[in-house]
Design an enzyme around this catalytic site. Structure first.
Site, PDB file in Angstrom:
ATOM      1  N   GLU A  20      60.417  10.354  68.958  1.00  0.00           N
ATOM      2  CA  GLU A  20      60.049  11.664  68.413  1.00  0.00           C
ATOM      3  C   GLU A  20      60.432  11.772  66.942  1.00  0.00           C
ATOM      4  O   GLU A  20      60.911  10.823  66.333  1.00  0.00           O
ATOM      5  CB  GLU A  20      60.734  12.770  69.223  1.00  0.00           C
ATOM      6  N   ASP A  58      68.045  19.148  62.948  1.00  0.00           N
ATOM      7  CA  ASP A  58      66.700  18.699  62.581  1.00  0.00           C
ATOM      8  C   ASP A  58      66.415  18.855  61.088  1.00  0.00           C
ATOM      9  O   ASP A  58      65.422  19.471  60.687  1.00  0.00           O
ATOM     10  CB  ASP A  58      65.650  19.465  63.390  1.00  0.00           C
TER      11      ASP A  58
END
Length: 490
Positions: free
Chosen positions: A184, A20
């Site tokens: 997302e 991430d």
């Protein structure tokens, strides 16, 4: 060991469990931050001057007042973040899924720390928050969530005060993506005359993709890129897979680049990735107002991941983290080694470092007793334990623990070794990502006590969002660790 130049399309810029990624630039300095899930300190942050060589400068969430624990649940904790610089301060926003107070924001003038106490956006329920500032100076929070009172899910947005967490209006839905699974990880950037909203879609597995939309204002309305997904390795035979969850940065020379997560699966189909999701780099060009990823732009010589620690320093090396606990609870530095102990907090009691390479060797040198494990979660690990005059090699696979071998404890210092080597498979379907070899030193030689297929310590088998860690722990009332050594062997 000499290190050769590699392609950025095949080798991460930050290897091992560093998922991430979010990036920002201040002048000629680049900063890169990550999620970290249940491990504490959390949110490792790195610095670079050239985008390809990175040095860790801190862990953003290094106090329990910033990162409340969650009782030992694997793959919980700190999820997808955003790192930004605005008005002379750095802001890091993330979701702690252990914490019900909403999206978490901390800030600092110096990215190496220390970072502020958190503020929370309590009305923003969901994951993967993003911060951006509009031309009018307003701060926009975007995140992945559901619309209250309806079945609508997608990317929500609201104006907030990032220094207090106060929301300045009701959240609104901005985009639901292209229709792929798991819309997302929003990130918003101003490029030229447009705002660009980039998403991760398709799930963080083999279908992972990067999609884009653009608008004239941060609120939208949003126009989807006609060539979505703009970047994906899905349905290819490339050695790097699961590409997605990207973030953009404009370089000091005016070009554009993107960081993204991906994995390096190995072994027979469906293949298995073991290091977790790593951080990769691509160039970005703008063609007809839309981004085009060039993953072959950057070639570089990877940084050496060798790590030796004799624990003589008064401070923890930034590599050390604890699984669902904290380093000071698991161990005490004595100046002559490390006193390991059971923290008594229900955690695994392990002090850990990330595995950074596909092939490697690691040693833990204890005074007489101790535990050394290759860890994915509490149900999936291989390890060595020395107690009561015996060294055991064991494997934990889901609900069962198996004894692989044992030997009398050697006289003198106890050196336990774990190696990741090429798989020694008798059949095609037995080819895993690696073999894990568990050994103990006896005299000048190492005696192999166990060897096991590495696929059982992979995400495809164990599930979850993390990667392999090497952990040291206490046996009985405590153990003294003299030195820890790790080196790549590729």
């Amino acid at each position: 060991m000499s290190r050769q130049a590699v392609s950025g399309a095949e080798h991460p810029i930050v290897s091992g469990f560093h998922p991430d990624p979010s990036i920002c630039r201040v002048g000629e300095d680049y900063y890169l931050a990550h999620s970290s899930f249940e491990y504490f300190p959390g949110a490792p942050i790195f610095h670079s001057r050239d985008l390809v060589h990175w040095k860790q400068i801190g862990n953003i969430l290094d106090r329990r007042s910033q990162f409340v624990p969650g009782g030992g649940t694997a793959s919980g904790g700190i999820y997808g973040p955003t790192l930004r610089h605005h008005g002379g301060r750095f802001y890091y926003v993330t979701t702690n899924v252990y914490d019900s107070r909403g999206q978490l924001i901390v800030s600092a003038e110096d990215p190496a720390g220390e970072w502020s106490e958190p503020v929370f956006v309590r009305e923003a329920a969901g994951i993967d928050p993003d911060l951006c500032w509009g031309d009018d100076g307003e701060c926009y929070l975007s995140w992945t969530g559901g619309v209250a009172g309806s079945d609508l899910k997608g990317i929500l947005q609201a104006r907030i005060d990032p220094d207090t967490g106060e929301m300045k209006g009701e959240p609104y839905l901005v985009w639901q993506g292209t229709g792929l699974a798991a819309c997302e990880a929003p990130h918003m950037h101003r490029v030229g005359d447009h705002w660009y909203l980039m998403l991760a879609e398709g799930g963080t597995e083999r279908g992972h993709s990067v999609t884009f939309a653009r608008a004239e204002h941060p609120e939208g309305p949003w126009e989807a890129c006609p060539s979505n997904p703009v970047f994906s390795h899905r349905s290819t035979a490339l050695p790097v897979q699961n590409t997605g969850h990207a973030d953009l940065v404009q370089t000091a020379t005016g070009e554009w680049a993107a960081v993204y997560l991906a994995v390096r699966p190995r072994g027979f189909t469906p293949q298995f990735h073991v290091l977790g999701r790593e951080t990769f780099l691509a160039g970005v060009d703008w063609v007809d107002g839309w981004p085009v990823f060039d993953e072959h732009r950057y070639d570089f010589t990877p940084d050496d991941t060798t790590f030796v620690d004799d624990f003589a320093s008064e401070a923890w090396d930034l590599r050390w983290v604890a699984a669902s606990s904290e380093p000071d609870a698991v161990a005490e530095r004595t100046g002559e080694g490390l006193n390991l102990r059971d923290p008594g907090d229900g955690s695994p009691g392990l002090l850990c470092t990330r595995v950074r390479d596909l092939r490697w060797s690691a040693e833990a040198e204890f005074e007489d007793t101790g535990r050394f494990v290759l860890w994915l979660d509490e149900r999936h690990w291989y390890g060595l334990t020395c107690e009561n005059g015996e060294v055991r090699a064991e494997a934990r696979l889901s609900g069962a623990t198996a004894l692989l071998g044992s030997a009398p404890a050697p006289e003198g210092p106890l050196v336990l070794r774990i190696d990741a080597v090429e798989p020694d498979a008798e059949t095609l379907t037995a080819i895993g990502p690696d073999d894990i070899v568990l050994s103990v030193k006896n005299g000048e030689d190492f005696v192999e006590l166990g060897r096991l297929d590495g696929r059982y310590l992979s995400t495809e088998v164990a599930t979850g969002f993390t990667g392999r860690m090497l952990g040291v722990g206490a046996v009985g009332g405590g153990s003294l660790l003299r030195e820890y050594r790790y080196r790549p062997t590729e």
